[in-house]
Design a protein around this motif. Sequence first.
Motif, short mmCIF file in Angstrom:
data_model
loop_
_atom_site.label_atom_id
_atom_site.label_comp_id
_atom_site.label_asym_id
_atom_site.label_seq_id
_atom_site.Cartn_x
_atom_site.Cartn_y
_atom_site.Cartn_z
N ASP A 118 -10.23 2.59 4.89
CA ASP A 118 -10.44 1.14 4.89
C ASP A 118 -9.60 0.44 5.96
O ASP A 118 -9.68 -0.79 6.10
CB ASP A 118 -10.11 0.56 3.51
N LEU A 119 -8.81 1.21 6.71
CA LEU A 119 -8.04 0.65 7.81
C LEU A 119 -8.80 0.84 9.12
O LEU A 119 -9.51 1.83 9.31
CB LEU A 119 -6.66 1.32 7.90
N ASP A 120 -8.63 -0.14 10.02
CA ASP A 120 -9.32 -0.10 11.31
C ASP A 120 -8.67 0.96 12.20
O ASP A 120 -7.48 0.85 12.55
CB ASP A 120 -9.20 -1.48 11.97
N PRO A 121 -9.40 2.02 12.59
CA PRO A 121 -8.79 3.10 13.38
C PRO A 121 -8.18 2.63 14.70
O PRO A 121 -7.12 3.11 15.10
CB PRO A 121 -9.97 4.06 13.63
N GLN A 122 -8.84 1.68 15.38
CA GLN A 122 -8.31 1.20 16.66
C GLN A 122 -7.01 0.43 16.45
O GLN A 122 -6.06 0.57 17.23
CB GLN A 122 -9.35 0.32 17.34
N ALA A 123 -6.96 -0.40 15.39
CA ALA A 123 -5.74 -1.15 15.12
C ALA A 123 -4.61 -0.22 14.72
O ALA A 123 -3.45 -0.41 15.13
CB ALA A 123 -6.00 -2.18 14.01
N VAL A 124 -4.92 0.81 13.92
CA VAL A 124 -3.90 1.79 13.53
C VAL A 124 -3.39 2.53 14.76
O VAL A 124 -2.18 2.72 14.93
CB VAL A 124 -4.48 2.77 12.50
N SER A 125 -4.29 2.95 15.64
CA SER A 125 -3.89 3.68 16.85
C SER A 125 -2.99 2.83 17.74
O SER A 125 -1.99 3.32 18.27
CB SER A 125 -5.14 4.12 17.61
N ALA A 126 -3.35 1.55 17.90
CA ALA A 126 -2.55 0.66 18.74
C ALA A 126 -1.15 0.47 18.16
O ALA A 126 -0.15 0.45 18.89
CB ALA A 126 -3.25 -0.69 18.88
N LEU A 127 -1.07 0.36 16.84
CA LEU A 127 0.24 0.20 16.19
C LEU A 127 1.09 1.45 16.39
O LEU A 127 2.28 1.36 16.75
CB LEU A 127 0.05 -0.09 14.71
N LEU A 128 0.50 2.63 16.16
CA LEU A 128 1.26 3.87 16.30
C LEU A 128 1.72 4.09 17.74
O LEU A 128 2.85 4.54 17.98
CB LEU A 128 0.42 5.04 15.81
N THR A 129 0.87 3.77 18.69
CA THR A 129 1.26 3.89 20.10
C THR A 129 2.46 2.99 20.39
O THR A 129 3.42 3.41 21.07
CB THR A 129 0.09 3.51 21.01
N ARG A 130 2.42 1.81 19.89
CA ARG A 130 3.49 0.85 20.16
C ARG A 130 4.82 1.31 19.56
O ARG A 130 5.86 1.31 20.23
CB ARG A 130 3.10 -0.51 19.59
N VAL A 131 4.82 1.72 18.29
CA VAL A 131 6.09 2.07 17.63
C VAL A 131 6.62 3.40 18.14
O VAL A 131 7.84 3.62 18.17
CB VAL A 131 5.93 2.09 16.10
N ARG A 132 5.72 4.32 18.56
CA ARG A 132 6.21 5.60 19.09
C ARG A 132 6.86 5.43 20.44
O ARG A 132 7.82 6.14 20.78
CB ARG A 132 5.04 6.60 19.16
N GLU A 133 6.38 4.47 21.22
CA GLU A 133 7.04 4.18 22.51
C GLU A 133 8.36 3.47 22.29
O GLU A 133 9.33 3.72 23.01
CB GLU A 133 6.11 3.32 23.36
N ARG A 134 8.41 2.62 21.29
CA ARG A 134 9.63 1.83 21.06
C ARG A 134 10.69 2.63 20.31
O ARG A 134 11.89 2.54 20.62
CB ARG A 134 9.28 0.58 20.25
N SER A 135 10.28 3.42 19.33
CA SER A 135 11.23 4.16 18.48
C SER A 135 10.80 5.62 18.37
O SER A 135 10.36 6.07 17.30
CB SER A 135 11.30 3.51 17.09
N PRO A 136 10.91 6.39 19.45
CA PRO A 136 10.43 7.78 19.42
C PRO A 136 11.16 8.66 18.41
O PRO A 136 10.57 9.59 17.86
CB PRO A 136 10.67 8.26 20.86
N ARG A 137 12.40 8.38 18.15
CA ARG A 137 13.16 9.22 17.22
C ARG A 137 12.54 9.19 15.82
O ARG A 137 12.50 10.21 15.12
CB ARG A 137 14.61 8.75 17.17
N ALA A 138 12.05 8.02 15.41
CA ALA A 138 11.51 7.87 14.06
C ALA A 138 10.04 8.23 13.97
O ALA A 138 9.57 8.68 12.92
CB ALA A 138 11.72 6.44 13.57
N PHE A 139 9.29 8.06 15.09
CA PHE A 139 7.84 8.15 14.96
C PHE A 139 7.15 9.15 15.90
O PHE A 139 6.02 9.55 15.65
CB PHE A 139 7.22 6.77 15.21
N ALA A 140 7.82 9.58 16.98
CA ALA A 140 7.12 10.37 17.99
C ALA A 140 6.76 11.77 17.52
O ALA A 140 5.72 12.31 17.87
CB ALA A 140 7.95 10.45 19.27
N GLY A 141 7.61 12.41 16.74
CA GLY A 141 7.38 13.81 16.38
C GLY A 141 6.81 14.02 15.01
O GLY A 141 6.95 15.12 14.45
N VAL A 142 6.18 13.02 14.42
CA VAL A 142 5.66 13.15 13.05
C VAL A 142 4.17 12.86 13.04
O VAL A 142 3.61 12.27 13.98
CB VAL A 142 6.40 12.20 12.08
#
Length: 598
Positions: free
Chosen positions: A166-190
């Motif tokens: 029920d979540l928009d795949p494009q919106a989810v992808s954009a959010l994950l791209t943003r947070v992985r670039e900003r906080s790679p330690r928490a989000f890049a390798g998971v």
Amino acid sequence: MSETREVVADLRRRGAEPTQVEVKAAAGGMPKSLKETLSAFSNGEGGIVLLGLSEDEDFTPVASFDADAIRDAAAGMAADSMTPAVRCEIAIEPFEGARIVRIDVPEMNSGEKPCYVTARGVYGGSYLRVGDGDRKLTQYEVTQLLANQGQPTDDQQPVREAALADLDPQAVSALLTRVRERSPRAFAGVSDDVALTRLGVLVRDGENLVPSLAGLLCLGIYPQQFFPQLNVTFVALPGTTMGETTQDGRRFLDNQTVDGPLPVIVQDAVAAVERNMLRGAVIQGAGRSDRYEYPLEAVRELVVNALMHRDYGPLARGTQVQIELYADRLVVKNPGSLYGGVEVGGLGADEITSSRNGLLARLLSDVELPGRGEVVCENRGSGIPRIMATLRAAGMTPPEFEATLSHVKVTVPRHALLDTDTVEWIASLGVTGLTDAQHMALAMLHHGTEVSNERLRSWGLDSREATAALTDLVDRGLAERSGGRRYARYQLSPDVALSSRVAGSDVDPSSPLERSAPRPGGTIVLDEDLESVLRAVGAEGLDATRPVAAHLGWTYSRTLSRINELIGRGMLEATAPPTSRKRRYRVTAEGVRRLSVS
């Protein structure tokens, strides 16, 4: 703190109790209703109780009043019958040859509210001051006060009926791209699921991962599938009050329900306002640009603020954010009270970061507006200050904030702060040596807005400059102060000769400065809101602004504006000049005729 003799003198001048004063005769002993008043003042802005005076006898001392016994009984009631105990000052004072009891009740801290009558319980014994009476709080209002005792988590709750699909795949992808670039330690390798769980977009419900309410609202394909009323309604109206119609019978020039995830709602709601605003051309050098009635940046921040800080608790999920575009103002209203240490007087004066919906605020600072490449909000407490700065730069009047336990409403007047009419009125006072800050304060007062130190600070002044400006206006006899030190407010002095639509009776309803023109769509033929004021004066016998405002549940400035419009239409008349404290209102023959056919 006002002296008792000054308080009583004001009571006699008004002929009634103002909101923050309660008078009880107490000739037969301690009135049980004092408990309700202690609760009401504690849950509001505090107040003064005077025991031993007769309201029916022009607030004179009553006979056979036992001041010592009443003082002791009041102290016992405040300490033993209230939860939390009311920490008030109780004193016996000599007054006009007698002895009376005065109780100064302070407002309780937000984390201690609601104060309630212990024997009746929190939902049955919590009260609030309304007009000159004490009203029992509703279940929802009590819930709002209780929410301030901790951090609400409604936005973190799982939406059990929803799923990742029920979540928009494009919106989810954009959010994950943003947070992985900003906080790679928490989000890049998971994995995506782990990242979304760390962000709070997904929460565990038993063995399942489902969207949180905040995650669904920010990233959902269509959140209204699960919460039909968590949206925005927008109406453009032809006149200045709800219920007026065009000549062909239309109540609304535009009427929309704005659905979707919050970023889409923000964009579409602002577009709806923009589409219905009047627009003018501004020539700048060799170029030409459009200027709207209200700066679009301010409109966007108002919408974002309402959606981010509204109440998302179970009792409020049936209520939308409402946007109303009138001929003379823009109104944005959201369910829920102010949260935390935020107070109406301080809105815009400081960058306050207290948020009812912590997870939602954080997600909105990472989710982008469609097609704009910018996040929905900064989550730095900068929204209201930005609104103020944008309106100030456009030369507009400051917004009015109204906060109750059930809603927060922001009203942005359409007119300029220092328009020609206002400048001429200030000049007519014949006072020299006024500072820019004092011109600003007088202009606000001229437009019917109560002014405080915080209000001037939100408009770009520092605290010392604001205090000096207001104090000097009082010393010059141009303004008078009311309220305590914490809640000091300023109004125009009754001795000031007003020639404006705010306080004068010489209103010309055809003047564009006196009455906003209807929006495109026809001539106004019906005004239900004005008829409410007319009925309050004609049928209820209320003949002054404050009693009418209390009766209708309106602000003072809004009520005064409607009264003056009715005077301009010939349906009400004033009994004294605007400078007189005895000024009252009565219905004219035209007003009687209008009432007879309504």
